[in-house]
Scaffold this motif. Structure first.
Motif, PDB file in Angstrom:
ATOM      1  N   LEU A   2     -21.984  22.444  -4.028  1.00 23.77           N
ATOM      2  CA  LEU A   2     -21.478  22.810  -2.707  1.00 23.77           C
ATOM      3  C   LEU A   2     -19.956  22.677  -2.663  1.00 23.77           C
ATOM      4  O   LEU A   2     -19.388  21.749  -3.206  1.00 23.77           O
ATOM      5  N   LYS A   3     -19.330  23.618  -1.942  1.00 20.92           N
ATOM      6  CA  LYS A   3     -17.876  23.542  -1.775  1.00 20.92           C
ATOM      7  C   LYS A   3     -17.485  22.521  -0.719  1.00 20.92           C
ATOM      8  O   LYS A   3     -16.398  21.990  -0.740  1.00 20.92           O
ATOM      9  N   LEU A   4     -18.390  22.283   0.232  1.00 22.96           N
ATOM     10  CA  LEU A   4     -18.070  21.387   1.351  1.00 22.96           C
ATOM     11  C   LEU A   4     -16.824  21.885   2.097  1.00 22.96           C
ATOM     12  O   LEU A   4     -15.784  21.241   2.128  1.00 22.96           O
ATOM     13  N   LYS A   5     -16.958  23.067   2.687  1.00 22.56           N
ATOM     14  CA  LYS A   5     -15.838  23.655   3.424  1.00 22.56           C
ATOM     15  C   LYS A   5     -15.420  22.750   4.588  1.00 22.56           C
ATOM     16  O   LYS A   5     -16.257  22.055   5.161  1.00 22.56           O
ATOM     17  N   PRO A   6     -14.129  22.781   4.931  1.00 23.14           N
ATOM     18  CA  PRO A   6     -13.585  21.764   5.839  1.00 23.14           C
ATOM     19  C   PRO A   6     -13.728  22.056   7.327  1.00 23.14           C
ATOM     20  O   PRO A   6     -13.319  21.234   8.141  1.00 23.14           O
ATOM     21  N   SER A   7     -14.282  23.228   7.695  1.00 24.08           N
ATOM     22  CA  SER A   7     -14.235  23.572   9.117  1.00 24.08           C
ATOM     23  C   SER A   7     -15.337  24.564   9.478  1.00 24.08           C
ATOM     24  O   SER A   7     -15.923  25.206   8.621  1.00 24.08           O
ATOM     25  N   ASP A  12     -13.497  26.753  14.296  1.00 22.44           N
ATOM     26  CA  ASP A  12     -12.452  26.123  13.482  1.00 22.44           C
ATOM     27  C   ASP A  12     -12.400  24.618  13.663  1.00 22.44           C
ATOM     28  O   ASP A  12     -11.413  23.984  13.324  1.00 22.44           O
ATOM     29  N   ARG A  13     -13.451  24.044  14.203  1.00 23.88           N
ATOM     30  CA  ARG A  13     -13.521  22.590  14.330  1.00 23.88           C
ATOM     31  C   ARG A  13     -13.580  21.941  12.948  1.00 23.88           C
ATOM     32  O   ARG A  13     -14.218  22.477  12.042  1.00 23.88           O
ATOM     33  N   ASP A  14     -12.939  20.811  12.795  1.00 23.92           N
ATOM     34  CA  ASP A  14     -12.981  20.096  11.514  1.00 23.92           C
ATOM     35  C   ASP A  14     -14.385  19.578  11.220  1.00 23.92           C
ATOM     36  O   ASP A  14     -15.040  19.004  12.088  1.00 23.92           O
ATOM     37  N   LEU A  15     -14.836  19.790  10.003  1.00 25.01           N
ATOM     38  CA  LEU A  15     -16.120  19.266   9.540  1.00 25.01           C
ATOM     39  C   LEU A  15     -15.888  18.526   8.231  1.00 25.01           C
ATOM     40  O   LEU A  15     -16.030  19.093   7.138  1.00 25.01           O
ATOM     41  N   PRO A  16     -15.490  17.263   8.321  1.00 26.84           N
ATOM     42  CA  PRO A  16     -15.217  16.508   7.094  1.00 26.84           C
ATOM     43  C   PRO A  16     -16.490  16.346   6.259  1.00 26.84           C
ATOM     44  O   PRO A  16     -17.595  16.543   6.760  1.00 26.84           O
ATOM     45  N   GLU A  28     -23.429  28.997   1.823  1.00 25.76           N
ATOM     46  CA  GLU A  28     -22.503  27.976   2.289  1.00 25.76           C
ATOM     47  C   GLU A  28     -21.494  28.503   3.304  1.00 25.76           C
ATOM     48  O   GLU A  28     -20.363  28.035   3.367  1.00 25.76           O
ATOM     49  N   CYS A  29     -21.921  29.499   4.107  1.00 27.04           N
ATOM     50  CA  CYS A  29     -21.192  29.754   5.333  1.00 27.04           C
ATOM     51  C   CYS A  29     -21.394  28.485   6.168  1.00 27.04           C
ATOM     52  O   CYS A  29     -22.501  27.971   6.233  1.00 27.04           O
ATOM     53  N   THR A  30     -20.318  27.988   6.787  1.00 28.63           N
ATOM     54  CA  THR A  30     -20.342  26.637   7.352  1.00 28.63           C
ATOM     55  C   THR A  30     -20.024  26.654   8.839  1.00 28.63           C
ATOM     56  O   THR A  30     -19.057  27.307   9.261  1.00 28.63           O
ATOM     57  N   PHE A  31     -20.839  25.965   9.632  1.00 27.80           N
ATOM     58  CA  PHE A  31     -20.684  25.941  11.081  1.00 27.80           C
ATOM     59  C   PHE A  31     -20.918  24.534  11.599  1.00 27.80           C
ATOM     60  O   PHE A  31     -21.606  23.738  10.966  1.00 27.80           O
ATOM     61  N   CYS A  32     -20.351  24.249  12.780  1.00 26.10           N
ATOM     62  CA  CYS A  32     -20.656  22.980  13.409  1.00 26.10           C
ATOM     63  C   CYS A  32     -22.025  23.085  14.090  1.00 26.10           C
ATOM     64  O   CYS A  32     -22.532  24.180  14.335  1.00 26.10           O
TER      65      CYS A  32
END
Ligand SMILES: [Zn+2]
Ligand SMILES: [Zn+2]
Length: 86
Positions: A2-7, A12-16, A28-32
């Protein structure tokens, strides 16, 4: 790996890497969690696949394999998905 995208792509919220609120599809499209649930109804707007909670990488592993810092902010895709849902 996994890339573990940051947001979140939608807001565009931060997702540490240790966030319990990160949701990803198989690409690995990433969402809150808020966007994934309320705006996207659990489906990725890019590929139509299901969104599931991103697993937390343990800190020792994260030190060796750091998370991606490349942000992918694409609010237009999220609005199209929201129109289909409503
Ligand atoms: Zn979001
Ligand atoms: Zn996707």
């Amino acid at each position: 790996m996994l890339k573990l995208k940051p947001s979140c792509e939608c807001c565009d919220r931060d997702l540490p890497p240790d966030s319990q609120d990160a949701q990803i599809c198989s690409f690995e499209c990433t969402f809150c969690a808020t966007c994934a649930g309320d705006r996207l109804a659990g489906l990725c707007p890019n590929c139509g696949g299901e969104l599931v909670r991103r697993p937390i990488r343990p800190p020792a592993a994260l030190a060796r394999f750091p998370a991606s810092t490349e942000r992918h902010f694409k609010p237009s895709g999220c609005e199209a998905a929201a129109r289909q849902v409503s």
